[in-house]
Write an enzyme that holds these catalytic residues in place. Structure first.
Site, mmCIF file in Angstrom:
data_model
loop_
_atom_site.group_PDB
_atom_site.id
_atom_site.type_symbol
_atom_site.label_atom_id
_atom_site.label_comp_id
_atom_site.label_asym_id
_atom_site.label_seq_id
_atom_site.Cartn_x
_atom_site.Cartn_y
_atom_site.Cartn_z
ATOM 1 N N ALA A 14 -10.465 -7.975 2.201
ATOM 2 C CA ALA A 14 -9.691 -8.090 0.971
ATOM 3 C C ALA A 14 -9.901 -9.420 0.260
ATOM 4 O O ALA A 14 -9.581 -9.543 -0.925
ATOM 5 C CB ALA A 14 -8.208 -7.906 1.276
ATOM 6 N N GLY A 17 -16.463 -11.029 1.837
ATOM 7 C CA GLY A 17 -17.375 -10.089 2.461
ATOM 8 C C GLY A 17 -18.409 -10.839 3.279
ATOM 9 O O GLY A 17 -18.719 -12.007 2.997
ATOM 10 N N ARG A 18 -18.938 -10.176 4.300
ATOM 11 C CA ARG A 18 -19.960 -10.781 5.152
ATOM 12 C C ARG A 18 -21.002 -9.734 5.494
ATOM 13 O O ARG A 18 -20.684 -8.542 5.606
ATOM 14 C CB ARG A 18 -19.364 -11.277 6.479
ATOM 15 C CG ARG A 18 -18.242 -12.275 6.357
ATOM 16 C CD ARG A 18 -16.877 -11.650 6.371
ATOM 17 N NE ARG A 18 -16.683 -10.670 7.412
ATOM 18 C CZ ARG A 18 -16.476 -10.982 8.702
ATOM 19 N NH1 ARG A 18 -16.417 -12.237 9.084
ATOM 20 N NH2 ARG A 18 -16.315 -10.031 9.595
ATOM 21 N N GLY A 81 -8.562 -0.291 3.774
ATOM 22 C CA GLY A 81 -8.185 1.105 3.618
ATOM 23 C C GLY A 81 -7.563 1.421 2.267
ATOM 24 O O GLY A 81 -7.373 0.557 1.415
ATOM 25 N N ASP A 238 -12.101 -0.839 8.151
ATOM 26 C CA ASP A 238 -12.458 -2.008 8.952
ATOM 27 C C ASP A 238 -11.588 -2.152 10.198
ATOM 28 O O ASP A 238 -12.055 -2.634 11.244
ATOM 29 C CB ASP A 238 -12.409 -3.278 8.108
ATOM 30 C CG ASP A 238 -11.097 -3.489 7.358
ATOM 31 O OD1 ASP A 238 -10.130 -2.728 7.580
ATOM 32 O OD2 ASP A 238 -11.041 -4.417 6.524
ATOM 33 N N THR A 239 -10.337 -1.718 10.114
ATOM 34 C CA THR A 239 -9.469 -1.787 11.294
ATOM 35 C C THR A 239 -10.046 -0.970 12.443
ATOM 36 O O THR A 239 -10.026 -1.406 13.601
ATOM 37 C CB THR A 239 -8.060 -1.275 10.957
ATOM 38 O OG1 THR A 239 -7.487 -2.116 9.956
ATOM 39 C CG2 THR A 239 -7.160 -1.274 12.188
ATOM 40 N N THR A 260 -5.964 -10.825 7.262
ATOM 41 C CA THR A 260 -5.059 -10.754 6.117
ATOM 42 C C THR A 260 -3.863 -9.854 6.441
ATOM 43 O O THR A 260 -2.722 -10.172 6.120
ATOM 44 C CB THR A 260 -5.806 -10.216 4.888
ATOM 45 O OG1 THR A 260 -6.898 -11.095 4.581
ATOM 46 C CG2 THR A 260 -4.889 -10.115 3.693
ATOM 47 N N ASN A 297 1.193 -1.360 10.133
ATOM 48 C CA ASN A 297 0.620 -2.339 9.197
ATOM 49 C C ASN A 297 1.668 -3.410 8.927
ATOM 50 O O ASN A 297 2.736 -3.119 8.369
ATOM 51 C CB ASN A 297 0.240 -1.654 7.882
ATOM 52 C CG ASN A 297 -0.902 -0.681 8.041
ATOM 53 O OD1 ASN A 297 -2.060 -1.041 7.910
ATOM 54 N ND2 ASN A 297 -0.572 0.571 8.335
ATOM 55 N N GLY A 407 -10.297 -12.315 12.676
ATOM 56 C CA GLY A 407 -10.240 -13.712 12.268
ATOM 57 C C GLY A 407 -9.020 -14.458 12.768
ATOM 58 O O GLY A 407 -9.058 -15.676 12.949
#
Length: 493
Positions: A14, A17-18, A81, A238-239, A260, A297, A407
């Site tokens: 969010a 990006g990588r 998501g 991604d989760t 995040t 969440n 992270g």
């Protein structure tokens, strides 16, 4: 020696990006970061949107850099998501995808509940009722007459996958975040779509995580001067990539994908679709291994990120390590927040918001950076315990450890507080869990490893895991009772 396989994982979060290039041989995976970029939303026609064009340019840059760094056999993209984009009849993006933090859905859930009750939505989809969910966003899109131009809806990872391969699909893990997908029948739920006037034709056929969906479009390869390679739908959410990278296959662990957002949960064989589970704000999402990720969440380190954004207006050099140092030196257990209160759902002056919350709930008001940061870290740790209690109540499971990935692993104070609050060991790592999971799903699709379970064993041998053990249990137990009183008072008001 096994032939080395190269996989490219592009992880869009969010805020940034990588792109990582993975090299796999002899049951060992080495990763290399080749590109990193910011993901900054923009305002279009008074709506907060994702800058799709900028992100697509960064993805193309990632492809070029990966080619220069040795090439790749396959590529997969994962994202956050719920969000989506519309394609028109010519296969072009009809407008910029709207950001889930845009306020257009503020009153939508209540409007939907007049047609379908909140519990009917829950028992059919298993999704935590959140105003950011795709379903509620789609109702807002319908009101804005976007359906008139739309031919196709694609969730964000599938949208980028279409621009890579030219093929249309909906990957299962991302579909399961939408509040329109049934986790039992593994299909779109017509009992929701039909009464709400959402055309089934907008939605694509659902495919499992780890499906090879095609190859890079020839015209894209000519533009970038790179050879074709396979495009794989990993776990688009991604989760679920991060959870695929848990360095353990033990059935009695809880997980926390921490960044995040904080996604706190456990793996189950089947969804929990009870009224109690709904009231506890639990979500059932489909993992890359076919399991149900039963999770909540929770607003995560975005709280610290937003505070730092404000503090840096006066101290542009302030970094996270300095914030943690000041939090460590601050007096413990002075005040708490509910990280998921509506006041923290949108950007703004977060130090002021935290002070307002503490004033409204009759608590000591934190005034300096250390006190505010400590309030956030302690409140997150206590919300994790609150959530674990709910999970254990609803599942009957007893958890003996927490694995933190993502992270947030870099926040030593949060990892320690989580162990202290939960009273169980915390195992932190890997930091790049989403990337590892994305790559392991690709390698499974390519036949290089047998399954997700095998991939987890490989990850456990490939990364360093930091262990935290609980201490000061008496003080944390007392703090938890104080936190519960605050939460219960807030819910009653």
């Amino acid at each position: 020696m096994q032939k080395k396989i190269h996989v490219l994982a592009i992880d869009l979060g969010a805020s940034n990006g990588r792109a990582f290039l993975g090299r796999f041989a002899d049951q060992k995976l080495e990763i290399e970061e080749i590109h990193r970029f910011e993901n900054r939303p923009l305002t279009v026609n008074e709506k907060l949107c994702w800058d799709f064009d900028s992100l697509w340019d960064e993805i193309k840059t990632s492809l070029k850099k990966a080619h220069v760094s040795g090439g790749f056999d396959s590529v997969a993209i994962d994202t956050w998501g719920v969000d989506y984009g519309f394609l028109d009849r010519e296969g072009k993006l009809s407008e910029m995808p709207v950001h889930y933090r845009d306020n257009r859905t503020d009153s939508i859930p209540e409007q939907v509940f007049r047609i379908i009750s909140d519990f009917d939505l829950y028992r059919l989809t298993g999704n935590q009722i959140l105003k950011i969910n795709t379903l509620f966003q789609l109702i807002a899109s319908k009101k804005e007459r976007q359906f008139e131009q739309a031919q196709t809806l694609l969730f964000m990872p599938d949208l980028f996958g279409f621009f890579l391969s030219g093929n249309l699909y909906s990957e299962r893990s991302i579909a399961s975040t939408s509040q329109m997908f049934n986790p039992v029948s593994l299909s779109w739920e017509n009992a929701i779509l039909t009464p709400l006037g959402i055309p089934r034709s907008l939605l694509q056929d659902v495919i499992p995580s780890g499906t090879i969906v095609g190859e890079l479009r020839q015209e894209l390869c000519r533009e970038l001067n790179i050879p074709q390679s396979k495009v794989i739908a990993a776990a688009g959410h991604d989760t679920q990539c991060a959870i695929a990278a848990l360095p353990s296959n033990a059935p009695d662990i809880a997980f926390l994908s921490c960044g995040t957002w904080s996604l706190f949960g456990t793996e189950l064989d089947s969804p929990v679709l009870t009224y109690e589970s709904m009231k506890d704000d639990m979500s059932n999402e489909l993992g890359a291994n076919g399991k149900i990720d039963y999770l909540k969440n929770i607003n995560g380190l975005w709280l610290i990120q937003e505070c730092r954004r404000e503090w840096r207006k006066e101290n542009s050099c302030l970094d996270y390590s300095e914030i943690e140092r000041m939090a460590n030196e601050s007096e413990p257990f002075r005040s708490f927040i509910d990280p998921d209160d509506d006041i923290f759902s949108s950007p703004g002056d977060f130090p002021q918001k935290i002070q307002a919350f503490c004033t409204e709930t009759g608590q000591t008001v934190p005034t300096d950076i250390g006190a505010i940061a400590r309030c956030i870290y302690e409140s997150l740790a206590l919300k994790y315990r609150y959530t674990l209690d709910q999970i254990q109540k609803n599942t009957g499971k007893k958890h003996t450890a927490l694995h933190i990935v993502g992270g947030g692993v870099q926040s030593r104070i949060l990892c320690q507080f989580a162990s202290d609050s939960l009273g169980i060991p915390v195992y932190a790592g890997p930091i790049e869990a989403t990337v590892f999971g994305n790559m392991m799903i690709q390698l499974t699709a390519l036949g290089a490893i047998q399954n997700i379970q095998s991939g987890r064993s490989i990850i456990a041998e490939s990364v360093q895991i930091q262990k935290y053990v609980p201490h000061e249990q008496g003080k944390w137990n007392a703090a938890y009772q104080q936190f519960l009183r605050m939460i219960n008072k807030e819910n009653a008001s």
